[in-house]
Design a protein around this motif. Structure first.
Motif, PDB file in Angstrom:
ATOM      1  N   LEU A   1      -6.084  -0.199  -0.338  1.00  0.00           N
ATOM      2  CA  LEU A   1      -5.692   0.911  -1.212  1.00  0.00           C
ATOM      3  C   LEU A   1      -5.564   0.436  -2.652  1.00  0.00           C
ATOM      4  CD1 LEU A   1      -4.652   3.926  -1.332  1.00  0.00           C
ATOM      5  CD2 LEU A   1      -2.410   2.905  -1.403  1.00  0.00           C
ATOM      6  N   ARG A   2      -4.819  -0.631  -2.857  1.00  0.00           N
ATOM      7  CA  ARG A   2      -4.596  -1.161  -4.206  1.00  0.00           C
ATOM      8  C   ARG A   2      -5.904  -1.565  -4.860  1.00  0.00           C
ATOM      9  NH1 ARG A   2      -4.256  -6.152  -6.513  1.00  0.00           N
ATOM     10  NH2 ARG A   2      -2.801  -6.406  -8.224  1.00  0.00           N
TER      11      ARG A   2
ATOM     12  N   ASP B   1       0.821  -1.213   0.000  1.00  0.00           N
ATOM     13  CA  ASP B   1       0.000   0.000   0.000  1.00  0.00           C
ATOM     14  C   ASP B   1       0.855   1.263   0.000  1.00  0.00           C
ATOM     15  OD1 ASP B   1      -2.429  -1.255  -0.206  1.00  0.00           O
ATOM     16  OD2 ASP B   1      -2.955  -1.059   1.912  1.00  0.00           O
TER      17      ASP B   1
END
Length: 112
Positions: free
Chosen positions: A41-42, A16
């Motif tokens: 996040l990804r 992340d």
């Protein structure tokens, strides 16, 4: 979902950090809404982005950044995490750095 192992959590946190740096490095912006969970996040950014060229550039940079972060000291992990809004304190950064250092040492011992 089951509880993450320490190994999984450390990998996701570094991934992340690298992903956030890559997103910013490609002059893109992204804000994660809600509570942070390692790995979100990804996945959230990829789902929200329709530009395939941008996705490829960001993923290439993130992969390189992730590999690089595995070899840095705890202070650099904390600094990078803080810069990109990933919640990693000094204690956690020490654990992460120690984890990846131990993995490198295990490989070196095995190859001898």
């Amino acid at each position: 979902m089951s509880e993450l192992t320490e190994n999984q959590r450390f990998h996701l946190l570094l991934a992340d950090i690298a992903m956030a740096a890559a997103i910013r490095g490609c002059n893109s912006s992204f804000t994660l809404d809600g509570d942070y969970t390692p790995g979100t996040l990804r996945d959230t950014w990829l789902a929200a982005t329709s530009d395939d060229g941008l996705k490829k550039r960001v993923m290439a940079l993130a992969n390189a950044g992730f590999a690089s972060l595995q070899g840095v000291p705890a202070e650099q992990i904390t600094k990078a995490a803080t810069a990109y809004g990933i919640p990693v304190d000094d204690t956690l950064a020490q654990e992460i750095a120690g984890h990846f250092s131990a993995k490198r040492e295990a490989v070196l011992r095995y190859r001898r």
